[in-house]
Design an enzyme around this catalytic site. Structure first.
Site, PDB file in Angstrom:
ATOM      1  N   ASP A 299       0.847  -1.178   0.000  1.00 30.63           N
ATOM      2  CA  ASP A 299       0.000   0.000   0.000  1.00 30.63           C
ATOM      3  C   ASP A 299       0.885   1.231   0.000  1.00 30.63           C
ATOM      4  O   ASP A 299       1.856   1.290   0.755  1.00 30.63           O
ATOM      5  CB  ASP A 299      -0.887   0.007   1.245  1.00 30.63           C
ATOM      6  CG  ASP A 299      -2.117  -0.841   1.025  1.00 30.63           C
ATOM      7  OD1 ASP A 299      -2.605  -0.874  -0.120  1.00 30.63           O
ATOM      8  OD2 ASP A 299      -2.570  -1.489   1.982  1.00 30.63           O
ATOM      9  N   GLU A 340      -2.322  17.242   6.948  1.00 30.14           N
ATOM     10  CA  GLU A 340      -2.135  18.117   5.791  1.00 30.14           C
ATOM     11  C   GLU A 340      -2.260  19.579   6.230  1.00 30.14           C
ATOM     12  O   GLU A 340      -1.437  20.412   5.870  1.00 30.14           O
ATOM     13  CB  GLU A 340      -3.173  17.832   4.698  1.00 30.14           C
ATOM     14  CG  GLU A 340      -2.913  16.568   3.903  1.00 30.14           C
ATOM     15  CD  GLU A 340      -3.629  15.368   4.497  1.00 30.14           C
ATOM     16  OE1 GLU A 340      -4.135  15.499   5.643  1.00 30.14           O
ATOM     17  OE2 GLU A 340      -3.663  14.316   3.848  1.00 30.14           O
ATOM     18  N   SER A 370     -16.121  18.708   4.761  1.00 32.62           N
ATOM     19  CA  SER A 370     -17.286  17.815   4.778  1.00 32.62           C
ATOM     20  C   SER A 370     -17.301  17.017   3.481  1.00 32.62           C
ATOM     21  O   SER A 370     -16.824  17.501   2.445  1.00 32.62           O
ATOM     22  CB  SER A 370     -18.565  18.632   4.916  1.00 32.62           C
ATOM     23  OG  SER A 370     -18.951  19.110   3.652  1.00 32.62           O
ATOM     24  N   ALA A 371     -17.862  15.845   3.601  1.00 32.41           N
ATOM     25  CA  ALA A 371     -17.897  14.969   2.426  1.00 32.41           C
ATOM     26  C   ALA A 371     -18.778  15.593   1.351  1.00 32.41           C
ATOM     27  O   ALA A 371     -18.624  15.306   0.167  1.00 32.41           O
ATOM     28  CB  ALA A 371     -18.422  13.600   2.827  1.00 32.41           C
ATOM     29  N   THR A 373     -19.325  19.076   0.588  1.00 31.39           N
ATOM     30  CA  THR A 373     -18.690  20.143  -0.190  1.00 31.39           C
ATOM     31  C   THR A 373     -17.279  19.777  -0.620  1.00 31.39           C
ATOM     32  O   THR A 373     -16.768  20.305  -1.574  1.00 31.39           O
ATOM     33  CB  THR A 373     -18.600  21.429   0.635  1.00 31.39           C
ATOM     34  OG1 THR A 373     -17.804  21.144   1.787  1.00 31.39           O
ATOM     35  CG2 THR A 373     -19.976  21.902   1.076  1.00 31.39           C
ATOM     36  N   ARG A 374     -16.670  18.860   0.094  1.00 34.72           N
ATOM     37  CA  ARG A 374     -15.278  18.460  -0.118  1.00 34.72           C
ATOM     38  C   ARG A 374     -14.349  19.673  -0.097  1.00 34.72           C
ATOM     39  O   ARG A 374     -13.407  19.787  -0.874  1.00 34.72           O
ATOM     40  CB  ARG A 374     -15.143  17.638  -1.390  1.00 34.72           C
ATOM     41  CG  ARG A 374     -15.840  16.299  -1.180  1.00 34.72           C
ATOM     42  CD  ARG A 374     -15.922  15.345  -2.340  1.00 34.72           C
ATOM     43  NE  ARG A 374     -14.824  15.368  -3.269  1.00 34.72           N
ATOM     44  CZ  ARG A 374     -14.965  15.741  -4.554  1.00 34.72           C
ATOM     45  NH1 ARG A 374     -16.135  16.151  -4.992  1.00 34.72           N
ATOM     46  NH2 ARG A 374     -13.958  15.699  -5.358  1.00 34.72           N
ATOM     47  N   SER A 376     -12.676  22.770   2.879  1.00 34.23           N
ATOM     48  CA  SER A 376     -12.676  23.303   4.233  1.00 34.23           C
ATOM     49  C   SER A 376     -12.251  24.755   4.118  1.00 34.23           C
ATOM     50  O   SER A 376     -11.867  25.211   3.036  1.00 34.23           O
ATOM     51  CB  SER A 376     -11.703  22.521   5.119  1.00 34.23           C
ATOM     52  OG  SER A 376     -10.381  22.696   4.651  1.00 34.23           O
ATOM     53  N   ASP A 510      -6.288  -3.959   5.694  1.00 36.72           N
ATOM     54  CA  ASP A 510      -6.946  -3.790   6.986  1.00 36.72           C
ATOM     55  C   ASP A 510      -8.462  -3.714   6.883  1.00 36.72           C
ATOM     56  O   ASP A 510      -9.172  -4.132   7.771  1.00 36.72           O
ATOM     57  CB  ASP A 510      -6.400  -2.554   7.713  1.00 36.72           C
ATOM     58  CG  ASP A 510      -6.435  -1.315   6.846  1.00 36.72           C
ATOM     59  OD1 ASP A 510      -6.959  -1.399   5.709  1.00 36.72           O
ATOM     60  OD2 ASP A 510      -5.949  -0.268   7.288  1.00 36.72           O
ATOM     61  N   ASP A 514     -10.743  -5.496   1.960  1.00 33.80           N
ATOM     62  CA  ASP A 514      -9.461  -6.130   1.635  1.00 33.80           C
ATOM     63  C   ASP A 514      -9.530  -7.631   1.823  1.00 33.80           C
ATOM     64  O   ASP A 514      -8.645  -8.362   1.375  1.00 33.80           O
ATOM     65  CB  ASP A 514      -8.351  -5.593   2.543  1.00 33.80           C
ATOM     66  CG  ASP A 514      -7.819  -4.253   2.074  1.00 33.80           C
ATOM     67  OD1 ASP A 514      -7.925  -3.999   0.856  1.00 33.80           O
ATOM     68  OD2 ASP A 514      -7.327  -3.485   2.911  1.00 33.80           O
TER      69      ASP A 514
END
Lengths: 674, 568
Positions: A299, A340, A370-371, A373-374, A376, A510, A514
């Site tokens: 990965d 980040e 937020s999922a 608007t993607r 911040s 994990d 998978d």
């Protein structure tokens, strides 16, 4: 896994005790080569008793018998010592398991029951300070859990219902809050139980290669039994009478006792080495398979690159200064606790000396990612700052009746091509520029992959990134190939394809999705932090959840096989010298001319036979540390490794006994024992 | 080594390789059913045979079916030959009017020829009718050779097959082996030998008056036709008792060279066929190299021992110490030792000198080569499959050292293959040791011994090694035509032959079913000089260590005794 020195000495004491218990033929017959030695030891002892009863000198037969018993004990000791390390650990684990009680939920209430009575499907409530009674899935609540009993890692982890952090392990302890857990394993089958069994070696089954080697060693033993048994009639024909103890001595020297005695210790020690790195192999077979692996699916995140992307540059839009961009970027990230976000603040500080500012003092309102608007950002009294991926920002600007500068678009593409992640920053509906977030390849990975390549192992990077980004990182990290925009299905397909071409594939995983790939791969290492499904599907569990360890597991597998092979070669090569010690000794009375074969010039026939037997016993115990530690491993190609090991263990195996036997012979003479 | 001797050995090897390389290519085509020159004549013949015998040439067999066919075919072969020998007195083509053989000798001989051993407890010219020689023994010379070859071809197919379960069709392999390979070579061989003076007739034995007035009977017969396949098929059963030391079997130095070449021709060719069929000629060459190394070792010891001769002879007043008793002085010492080393390296067993008369170490080499399992070129087919068993063991023991579970030609070597490979080594070794040990301490065994002391032990060891190794040469000096030896040897020959064929075909079956693992830098290399060396080492350590105690009491001690002044 630090053992104190007192722990060490008790380990040895236990192993010594255990080596006597293992003399029991009912268990010893499972190691046929050492069992043969025991039978011969019994026979020679009988002859010694006969000597004593007959009033004859029993000194010689007695010594042979003594050393044969020692040979058996040394072999048992090697195995006991290897097992002992695991046993100590198992005892510690067992303590956590004992006498836990649980609050079993029945309808709206709960009753206190013993953990041992819990069955699959039962639901229990676990509150702060309570040990989780069994393996299960969190179905309600969130809690911090201390998993140090299993992982040795003291920092608590969060476990919550749903998602990939829902699995809990029996024996771990809830530190805060509460969770409801649905039990997924019956008593005796839990992870902890399995772990105890594994480290104890109680349920250890011989691995396929070990079985094959045992068959070969058994075959050699039968051949030598015949060679020695038929020697009696040949000797009779030639007018020599050979005594049974002498023939027993010859036989013990010829059968591969060294590898026969160390074989199971090597296997157990291999599992132990894996365990020491906090990886739990479900079977020895998996470790052996790891040695054969020639394709590694790694990965990207966490294995090849540091877990998080870091901001490395600010690329402003035309007409905007870098400082302005940096300022806006910093403001938008001050309250962003993601790695980040933090890296943006750090970069702004390092590059433009922008100090951190107090958000609340500015009257700012932080807009979290937020999922939906993607994006911040931050709303200041007079400024509205947003940051996000290109498409999200484009959409946002459109809604604000604004547009993205086409030049900025080409900057974004540039960054993507370099393997970076572009984050576009806007202020008041105007795009200021792009933050260049970069995947940082871990130090030393390139060298490691080069080593793997030299060993014939192909590395493939798995990533969800787009092909462009993936290609750039793959090139930087030096992997052989990559799978971009990887979905669980694509991963599974890739594994199947490699297997069909005759490769053995190892991977880590994990998530629940998978699981199919983990099950399909030849070596599947599941992260302990992962879901129960992933852990069930893999054949190893990494307690530290560190995907880089896959490489170490492969190395341990290889080292295990090398150790086995080298000691086999050593053992077989030893026979040459032993023949030259014993054969002349047997027949020089009838044929004094055979003394020419006594190239070591051993003192007497008796001293020659004894020296060979003693050498045979001592070399076994001398090699125990090597068997447990494994031979020195170097990541090189097969041809180089072969030449090295042949020189040490092949040639060494031929020469060592010549020196050793001669030395023992000299000592015996000096001590007057023969 | 004298220059001329060296030159003769060099000529032999150069000629051998020049002939074997194209033969290897040709045999590959035969087994892969590619186009070959004689197709025009042979294809219709092949079809006819299948039609007459009711064989479905397209039917592929799994290893069990293949083995069943091999066993059935050989069992019928033994029965037929047994009956011919038993009844030869009432059958035609018997100008000398020889009676039928006693049952134990007939059984021993039948087993001997069917197992490609050609142990002869009789003397040909005073026992066998022409019918027995031609339809009995010569036929089995072809069939037993073909059996060995098809078994190794089946093994090769198993090694290269990917996840399949069939390994070819026994009947097709058998027919093609005989029609395309053995028959044409034998015809050419017989003509060449006849050109040198090997006889070919159905005449009565001729009686002449010799110069000093005595009467001498000269045995006649169809020798040339049997002689060629006797060598080519590594059979070795002589038409005459003196075998290739008889002028009618081996008249000239050139015929001697031809016969030596014939012995090694197919075994060497097969190593290259193996390489080609597995898709990597190097795999074949490395085996050839290992065989050559072992052969060179054997030859130098044997030649060296004979060249040093027997010191007692010189002290007895001869001009030098060379022991020429039992040697064929027509060919000289080098050709005798070369022939001896060849015939025992390959499981041929034809002789042009008496091995019993070799110096102790000179006789040690033939014995050792047989005991190693006849893998130094070995019998046609059987030598290669025997060597491949050692290859599997070598790869398994040494291959682990590179840190991967061992694989050969991309196939994992697992417990089943190791079980079978171990059996293939164990069974012949056990046979030799157990029978020899029995013979060494029972009156039935020791009463046959002509020489006392270690030389007598060598005679016994050699006999059973020769039987179990399917060599067939005799150390002589041993009266082998007794009930004990006839039956004991028959049993030794059977276990030595089928005790290897059965595990080998089992390996073919299990290897065929496996998937092929891709090779890479981490793979154990089986094509380089290092591997050839390792293979030699494993053959010597496993083969030699098993017999070292017995050999120490036989030829080794005899050698030291001889140099100490004592002979037997």
């Amino acid at each position: 896994m630090n053992e104190s020195s007192s722990g060490h000495s008790s380990l040895y004491a236990d192993a010594v005790k255990e080596s006597f218990i293992k003399l029991n033929p009912q268990t010893l017959w499972r190691n046929p080569i050492i069992f043969v030695v025991e039978v011969l030891a019994v026979i020679t002892t009988c002859f010694m008793i006969k000597d004593i009863a007959g009033g004859k000198s029993f000194w010689f037969d007695g010594q042979i018998s003594f050393w044969l018993w020692l040979t058996v004990l040394f072999a048992n000791f090697a195995e006991a010592l290897a097992e002992g390390r695991g046993k100590a650990q198992a005892a510690a684990l067992r303590k956590t398991r004992s006498e836990t009680s649980a609050k079993k939920i029945l309808g709206d209430t709960w009753t206190e029951v013993s953990a041992a009575t819990l069955k699959k499907g039962d639901i229990v409530l676990v509150e702060a300070g309570i040990t989780i009674p069994g393996d299960g899935e969190v179905i309600e609540g969130v809690a911090s859990v201390d998993e140090s009993a299993i992982t040795g890692e003291s920092a608590p982890v969060i476990r919550e219902s749903g998602g990939d952090r829902s699995s809990v392990t029996g024996g771990t302890k809830v530190l805060s809050d509460w969770i409801k857990v649905k039990i997924t394993a019956n008593p005796g089958e839990t992870f902890l139980d399995r772990m105890i069994h594994l480290v104890e070696g109680a349920r250890r089954q011989k691995t396929p290669n070990e079985i094959a080697l045992t068959i070969l060693l058994l075959g050699l033993t039968i051949i030598f039994v015949l060679a020695v048994a038929t020697l009696e009639p040949f000797a009779l024909y030639s007018g020599t009478k050979l005594t049974i103890p002498v023939l027993a001595a010859l036989l013990v020297c010829l059968i591969p006792t060294t590898i026969g005695g160390l074989l199971s210790a090597i296997g157990i020690a291999g599992m132990d080495r894996v365990l020491k790195r906090n990886v739990l192999a479900m079977s020895g077979r998996a470790i052996e398979a790891a040695g054969d692996v020639d394709v590694l699916l790694l990965d990207k995140t966490g294995t090849i690159t540091l877990g998080n992307r870091m901001a490395t540059a600010f690329w402003p839009a035309p007409g905007i200064s870098e400082e302005r961009l940096a300022d806006a970027a910093q403001l938008s990230s001050l309250a962003d606790e993601t790695p980040e976000g933090r890296s943006i603040v750090v970069l702004a500080k390092e590059k433009y000396k922008l100090r951190e500012r107090d958000i609340s003092g500015l009257g700012a309102k932080f807009i979290p990612f937020s999922a939906h608007t993607r994006m911040s950002g931050v709303d200041l009294p007079d400024r509205v700052i947003r940051k996000g991926a290109l498409d999200a920002i484009e959409k946002y600007l459109m809604s604000q009746h604004s547009q993205l500068d086409p030049e900025l678009k080409s900057i974004v593409e540039d960054i993507a091509k370099k393997g970076g992640t572009p984050l576009v920053v806007t202020e008041d509906s105007k795009a200021l520029g792009v933050i260049y977030l970069k995947d940082i390849v871990k130090g030393g990975m390139k060298e490691r992959f080069t080593q793997l390549r030299r060993m014939g192992i192909k590395t493939i990077m798995i990533t969800g990134d787009n092909p462009l980004t993936a290609a750039a990182i793959a090139a930087e990290a030096g992997v052989d190939d990559f799978l971009a925009e990887a979905t669980p299905e694509a991963k599974l397909k890739l594994i199947r394809q490699y297997q069909a071409d005759g490769h053995l594939v190892a991977m880590t995983g994990d998530g629940t999705n998978d699981a199919p790939a983990l099950a399909q791969s030849d070596v599947g290492v599941a992260m302990n932090s992962g879901t129960q499904a992933a852990k069930e599907a893999g054949n190893m569990v990494d307690l530290d959840s560190n995907p880089t360890k896959l490489i170490e597991v492969v190395e341990i597998g290889k080292q295990l096989l090398m150790t086995r092979g080298s000691l086999t070669t050593f053992s077989i090569a030893n026979d040459v010298a032993k023949y030259f010690a014993i054969i002349p000794a047997l027949f020089t009375i009838t044929y004094p001319q055979l003394e020419v074969l006594n190239i070591m010039h051993l003192a007497t026939a008796q001293s020659a036979i004894l020296s060979a037997v003693i050498f045979n016993a001592l070399i076994l115990v001398a090699l125990v540390p090597l068997a447990l530690r494994g031979i020195t491993y170097r990541p090189l190609g097969a041809a180089v490794i072969l030449r090295r090991n042949l020189l040490i263990y092949g040639l060494g195996g031929l020469m060592a006994p010549f020196l050793g036997i001669k030395l023992i012979d000299l000592l015996l003479v000096v001590m007057g024992l023969a | 080594m004298k220059n001329m001797d060296f030159l003769q050995i060099a000529i032999f090897f150069i000629a051998l390789l020049l002939l074997a390389i194209p033969l290897g290519r040709y045999m590959t085509k035969v087994y892969e059913k590619e186009k070959t020159c004689p197709d025009k004549i042979l294809l219709p013949l092949e079809k006819l045979i299948y039609r007459l015998a009711g064989i479905d040439a397209n039917c592929k067999m799994n290893w069990r079916e293949y083995l069943a066919a091999v066993l059935c075919f050989n069992l019928i072969g033994i029965l037929v030959l047994f009956l011919i020998l038993l009844l030869q007195g009432v059958l035609p083509l018997n100008p000398q009017g020889f009676a039928g053989l006693k049952w134990d000798l007939a059984l021993n001989t039948a087993v001997s020829f069917v197992t490609n051993t050609n142990w002869q407890a009789y003397s040909g010219e005073s026992t066998m009718s022409y019918l027995s020689q031609m339809t009995g023994l010569t036929v089995q010379n072809f069939l037993s050779a073909a059996t060995g070859m098809v078994v190794v071809i089946a093994l090769i197919r198993g090694l290269r097959r990917r996840e399949g379960n069939t390994i070819g069709n026994f009947w097709v392999d058998l027919v093609r082996t005989i029609l395309w390979i053995l028959l044409p070579l034998s015809i050419v061989g017989a003509v060449l030998l006849a050109s040198q003076g090997v006889i070919q007739n159905f005449s009565h034995y001729l009686t002449y008056t010799t110069i000093n007035g005595g009467q001498q009977t000269l045995a006649m017969g169809p020798v040339a036709s049997q002689e060629a396949i006797k060598m080519l098929g590594t059979n070795g059963g002589g038409f005459m008792n003196a075998n290739s030391a008889h002028p009618f079997e081996n008249p000239t130095p050139f015929s001697n060279l031809l016969e030596m070449l014939f012995i090694f021709l197919i075994p060497v060719g097969l190593t290259l066929t193996f390489g080609r069929m597995t898709g990597n000629i190097k795999q074949g060459k490395v085996i050839l190299a290992a065989m050559l190394i072992l052969f060179a070792l054997g030859l130098s010891v044997c030649y060296g021992a004979e060249d040093s001769g027997n010191p007692l002879l010189q002290s007895a007043g001869t001009s030098n110490s060379l022991s020429m008793e039992g040697k064929d002085v027509r060919f000289g010492l080098v050709n005798d030792t070369l022939f001896t080393t060849i015939t025992t390296a390959a499981s041929c067993g034809a002789v042009n000198n008496m091995h019993d008369s070799l110096t102790p170490m000179g006789g040690f080499i033939p014995m050792l080569q047989i005991m190693l399992g006849e893998v130094v070129f070995g019998g046609v087919g059987s030598g290669l499959y025997g060597m491949l068993v050692f290859v599997i063991l070598t790869v398994f023991i040494v291959g682990l050292m590179v840190g991967r579970t061992p694989e050969y030609l991309g196939k994992k070597i697992e417990s089943r293959e190791i079980k079978m490979a171990t059996l293939a080594v164990l069974v012949p070794a056990a046979t030799i040791l157990l029978f020899s040990a029995t013979a060494a301490v029972t009156p039935a065994g020791t009463s046959s011994i002509a020489n006392p002391g270690p030389h007598g032990l060598s005679e016994i060891l050699y006999a059973f090694a020769s039987g179990a190794g399917n060599n067939g040469s005799a150390f002589a000096g041993l009266n082998a035509n007794t009930l004990f030896f006839n039956l004991g040897m028959a049993l030794a020959m059977l276990t030595g032959r089928f005790g290897v064929i059965i595990p080998v075909l089992a390996i073919a079956g299990s290897m065929a079913a496996k998937k092929t693992v891709a090779a890479n830098a981490g793979t154990f290399e089986t094509t380089g000089p290092l591997f050839a060396g390792l293979l030699v080492g494993v053959v010597l350590i496993i083969g030699a260590l098993t017999f070292f105690p017995a050999l120490a009491l036989g030829p080794i001690v005899e050698h030291f005794l001889m140099w100490g002044g004592k002979v037997f």
